[in-house]
Motif scaffolding. Structure first.
Motif, PDB file in Angstrom:
ATOM      1  N   GLU A 196      32.956  40.324  42.689  1.00 20.10           N
ATOM      2  CA  GLU A 196      34.048  41.294  42.831  1.00 20.10           C
ATOM      3  C   GLU A 196      35.256  40.856  42.026  1.00 20.10           C
ATOM      4  O   GLU A 196      35.324  39.701  41.581  1.00 20.10           O
ATOM      5  CB  GLU A 196      34.448  41.416  44.310  1.00 20.10           C
ATOM      6  N   PHE A 197      36.192  41.766  41.815  1.00 19.56           N
ATOM      7  CA  PHE A 197      37.517  41.373  41.330  1.00 19.56           C
ATOM      8  C   PHE A 197      38.520  42.117  42.188  1.00 19.56           C
ATOM      9  O   PHE A 197      38.697  43.327  42.068  1.00 19.56           O
ATOM     10  CB  PHE A 197      37.731  41.715  39.844  1.00 19.56           C
ATOM     11  N   SER A 198      39.162  41.378  43.082  1.00 20.94           N
ATOM     12  CA  SER A 198      40.112  41.995  44.008  1.00 20.94           C
ATOM     13  C   SER A 198      41.213  40.976  44.297  1.00 20.94           C
ATOM     14  O   SER A 198      41.088  39.819  43.904  1.00 20.94           O
ATOM     15  CB  SER A 198      39.385  42.361  45.305  1.00 20.94           C
ATOM     16  N   PRO A 199      42.264  41.383  45.020  1.00 20.83           N
ATOM     17  CA  PRO A 199      43.324  40.414  45.345  1.00 20.83           C
ATOM     18  C   PRO A 199      42.831  39.279  46.241  1.00 20.83           C
ATOM     19  O   PRO A 199      43.568  38.325  46.486  1.00 20.83           O
ATOM     20  CB  PRO A 199      44.383  41.267  46.048  1.00 20.83           C
ATOM     21  N   ASP A 200      41.582  39.347  46.731  1.00 17.25           N
ATOM     22  CA  ASP A 200      40.998  38.236  47.488  1.00 17.25           C
ATOM     23  C   ASP A 200      40.706  37.044  46.583  1.00 17.25           C
ATOM     24  O   ASP A 200      40.637  35.915  47.041  1.00 17.25           O
ATOM     25  CB  ASP A 200      39.653  38.653  48.117  1.00 17.25           C
ATOM     26  N   ASN A 201      40.445  37.312  45.292  1.00 20.13           N
ATOM     27  CA  ASN A 201      40.072  36.185  44.421  1.00 20.13           C
ATOM     28  C   ASN A 201      40.879  36.101  43.133  1.00 20.13           C
ATOM     29  O   ASN A 201      40.389  35.635  42.109  1.00 20.13           O
ATOM     30  CB  ASN A 201      38.558  36.162  44.164  1.00 20.13           C
ATOM     31  N   CYS A 202      42.123  36.552  43.238  1.00 17.23           N
ATOM     32  CA  CYS A 202      43.047  36.294  42.124  1.00 17.23           C
ATOM     33  C   CYS A 202      44.449  36.127  42.699  1.00 17.23           C
ATOM     34  O   CYS A 202      44.669  36.339  43.888  1.00 17.23           O
ATOM     35  CB  CYS A 202      43.008  37.430  41.105  1.00 17.23           C
ATOM     36  N   ARG A 203      45.368  35.687  41.873  1.00 18.45           N
ATOM     37  CA  ARG A 203      46.775  35.648  42.299  1.00 18.45           C
ATOM     38  C   ARG A 203      47.554  36.640  41.468  1.00 18.45           C
ATOM     39  O   ARG A 203      47.475  36.617  40.225  1.00 18.45           O
ATOM     40  CB  ARG A 203      47.369  34.236  42.154  1.00 18.45           C
ATOM     41  N   LEU A 204      48.282  37.509  42.143  1.00 19.76           N
ATOM     42  CA  LEU A 204      49.046  38.559  41.481  1.00 19.76           C
ATOM     43  C   LEU A 204      50.478  38.493  41.998  1.00 19.76           C
ATOM     44  O   LEU A 204      50.704  38.596  43.206  1.00 19.76           O
ATOM     45  CB  LEU A 204      48.443  39.938  41.810  1.00 19.76           C
ATOM     46  N   TRP A 205      51.430  38.278  41.079  1.00 20.51           N
ATOM     47  CA  TRP A 205      52.838  38.201  41.496  1.00 20.51           C
ATOM     48  C   TRP A 205      53.608  39.359  40.867  1.00 20.51           C
ATOM     49  O   TRP A 205      53.448  39.631  39.661  1.00 20.51           O
ATOM     50  CB  TRP A 205      53.471  36.881  41.029  1.00 20.51           C
ATOM     51  N   ASP A 206      54.463  39.986  41.671  1.00 23.93           N
ATOM     52  CA  ASP A 206      55.326  41.024  41.127  1.00 23.93           C
ATOM     53  C   ASP A 206      56.246  40.379  40.081  1.00 23.93           C
ATOM     54  O   ASP A 206      56.888  39.360  40.356  1.00 23.93           O
ATOM     55  CB  ASP A 206      56.150  41.664  42.249  1.00 23.93           C
ATOM     56  N   ILE A 207      56.281  40.973  38.896  1.00 26.29           N
ATOM     57  CA  ILE A 207      57.038  40.345  37.805  1.00 26.29           C
ATOM     58  C   ILE A 207      58.535  40.294  38.117  1.00 26.29           C
ATOM     59  O   ILE A 207      59.196  39.284  37.863  1.00 26.29           O
ATOM     60  CB  ILE A 207      56.786  41.072  36.459  1.00 26.29           C
ATOM     61  N   LYS A 208      59.068  41.346  38.730  1.00 30.70           N
ATOM     62  CA  LYS A 208      60.523  41.396  38.993  1.00 30.70           C
ATOM     63  C   LYS A 208      60.928  40.503  40.153  1.00 30.70           C
ATOM     64  O   LYS A 208      61.873  39.738  40.063  1.00 30.70           O
ATOM     65  CB  LYS A 208      60.935  42.836  39.309  1.00 30.70           C
ATOM     66  N   THR A 209      60.181  40.599  41.271  1.00 25.49           N
ATOM     67  CA  THR A 209      60.621  39.924  42.500  1.00 25.49           C
ATOM     68  C   THR A 209      59.879  38.620  42.772  1.00 25.49           C
ATOM     69  O   THR A 209      60.311  37.820  43.601  1.00 25.49           O
ATOM     70  CB  THR A 209      60.386  40.835  43.719  1.00 25.49           C
ATOM     71  N   GLY A 210      58.747  38.411  42.110  1.00 24.02           N
ATOM     72  CA  GLY A 210      57.942  37.215  42.368  1.00 24.02           C
ATOM     73  C   GLY A 210      57.107  37.339  43.634  1.00 24.02           C
ATOM     74  O   GLY A 210      56.388  36.407  44.010  1.00 24.02           O
ATOM     75  N   GLU A 211      57.197  38.481  44.297  1.00 26.92           N
ATOM     76  CA  GLU A 211      56.453  38.681  45.545  1.00 26.92           C
ATOM     77  C   GLU A 211      54.954  38.538  45.330  1.00 26.92           C
ATOM     78  O   GLU A 211      54.415  39.006  44.328  1.00 26.92           O
ATOM     79  CB  GLU A 211      56.756  40.090  46.086  1.00 26.92           C
ATOM     80  N   LYS A 212      54.278  37.872  46.281  1.00 20.23           N
ATOM     81  CA  LYS A 212      52.833  37.658  46.176  1.00 20.23           C
ATOM     82  C   LYS A 212      52.099  38.886  46.673  1.00 20.23           C
ATOM     83  O   LYS A 212      52.339  39.350  47.788  1.00 20.23           O
ATOM     84  CB  LYS A 212      52.423  36.424  46.976  1.00 20.23           C
ATOM     85  N   LEU A 213      51.176  39.383  45.836  1.00 21.20           N
ATOM     86  CA  LEU A 213      50.445  40.612  46.175  1.00 21.20           C
ATOM     87  C   LEU A 213      48.948  40.310  46.310  1.00 21.20           C
ATOM     88  O   LEU A 213      48.114  41.094  45.875  1.00 21.20           O
ATOM     89  CB  LEU A 213      50.683  41.666  45.083  1.00 21.20           C
ATOM     90  N   ASP A 214      48.608  39.162  46.870  1.00 19.93           N
ATOM     91  CA  ASP A 214      47.209  38.722  46.903  1.00 19.93           C
ATOM     92  C   ASP A 214      46.917  37.961  48.196  1.00 19.93           C
ATOM     93  O   ASP A 214      47.762  37.909  49.090  1.00 19.93           O
ATOM     94  CB  ASP A 214      46.940  37.832  45.682  1.00 19.93           C
ATOM     95  N   LYS A 215      45.737  37.311  48.245  1.00 27.30           N
ATOM     96  CA  LYS A 215      45.284  36.663  49.477  1.00 27.30           C
ATOM     97  C   LYS A 215      46.137  35.469  49.892  1.00 27.30           C
ATOM     98  O   LYS A 215      46.015  35.001  51.036  1.00 27.30           O
ATOM     99  CB  LYS A 215      43.817  36.246  49.333  1.00 27.30           C
TER     100      LYS A 215
END
Ligand code: TMP
Ligand code: ASP
Length: 260
Positions: A196-215
């Motif tokens: 799979e490719f989902s936020p369960d197996n990657c790290r995604l950060w909001d570019i503006k706020t740095g907020e974590k959008l992943d597991k």
């Protein structure tokens, strides 16, 4: 309906025998685990989002010529995939220091790497997925040198493409994990992007706020995991403004309808 035969149950997904030879049904559960299953929670709605996000990313991969196991989405939680023999490796690509890299080398999370790093982990829960090198991989014949070359080239290509795709929706692709499988068709052996490719197996950060959008929201007890995954889906165009999934259960449609 005929009862389906379960082939394998993992921490976040179940595999069932597919309707025809060489196919499998991949079912996304709501379960979240961390630290090799030590922590476990059921998070309502996660499976539905991961099914859709994986579909979106794998279709995009096919469009740039990366062969995947994905055939089509069947319903909210399930997709039809090609049967593969999973190569027992996790191929991790990193663009920014985070997670186990930060921990292992005592480095600060968030620093951009001067070049992308590829790492390999041997898939074995009992051993806690130890990191291995190309030497171990070829010596123990988990993959041949050619297969490994193929996987690394694909992983870097996926990284370039997805870094741009996520940047376009205001998200930094920090790192991710891929798995590959061997697929036999008409007497030919091919390596396909699998799992799979989902936020369960990657790290995604909001570019503006740095907020974590992943597991990491689950791993670090930050809460709001489904909201974060929904935000990723919304930006990818899979969810509409109300948070409803676009074209939610139309199994006849091979491709999701995207909102502009
Ligand atoms: P790590 O920093 O914990 O080594 O994780 C690197 C990337 O791999 C991160 O995006 C999360 C993903 N990952 C998995 O998909 N499964 C795993 O079991 C682990 C440990 C990491
Ligand atoms: N997937 C692993 C587990 O279930 C680790 C992780 O994602 O952090 O424990």
């Amino acid at each position: 309906m005929k009862k389906r035969r379960k082939i394998h149950e993992g921490k976040a997904k179940i595999l069932y025998e597919g309707p025809t030879t060489g196919t499998i049904i991949q079912h996304f559960k709501d379960d979240a685990t961390a630290f090799n299953g030590e922590r476990h929670e059921v998070i309502d709605g996660k499976g539905v989002l991961n099914n859709r996000i994986t579909e979106y990313i794998f279709l995009a991969m096919e469009e740039i010529g990366v062969a995947t196991h994905f055939i089509k989405r069947l319903n909210m939680r399930e997709q039809l995939i090609k049967k593969v023999d999973i190569i027992p490796l996790e191929v991790v690509v990193r663009n920014v220091i985070a997670g186990s890299l930060a921990k292992r080398l005592g480095m600060q999370e968030g620093i951009k790497l001067s070049r992308s790093i590829v790492e390999y982990y041997y898939k074995d829960d009992a051993l806690n997925d130890p990191m291995v090198t190309d030497e171990h991989i070829t010596a123990f014949e988990w993959a041949t040198a050619t297969e490994l070359e193929d996987m690394v080239a694909t992983a870097l290509r996926v990284n370039d493409f997805l870094t741009g795709l996520f940047r376009g929706i205001g998200i930094q692709l920090v790192d991710f994990k891929l798995e590959f499988g061997r697929h036999f068709e008409n007497g030919n052996l091919r390596i396909l992007l699998a799992d799979e490719f989902s936020p369960d197996n990657c790290r995604l950060w909001d570019i503006k706020t740095g907020e974590k959008l992943d597991k990491d929201r689950f791993r670090q007890n930050l809460g709001g995991l489904v909201d974060a995954y929904q935000e990723v889906a919304r930006r990818l165009g899979i969810l509409n403004e109300n948070g409803d999934i676009i074209d939610s259960d139309d199994a006849k449609n091979d491709k999701p309808t995207l909102v502009k």
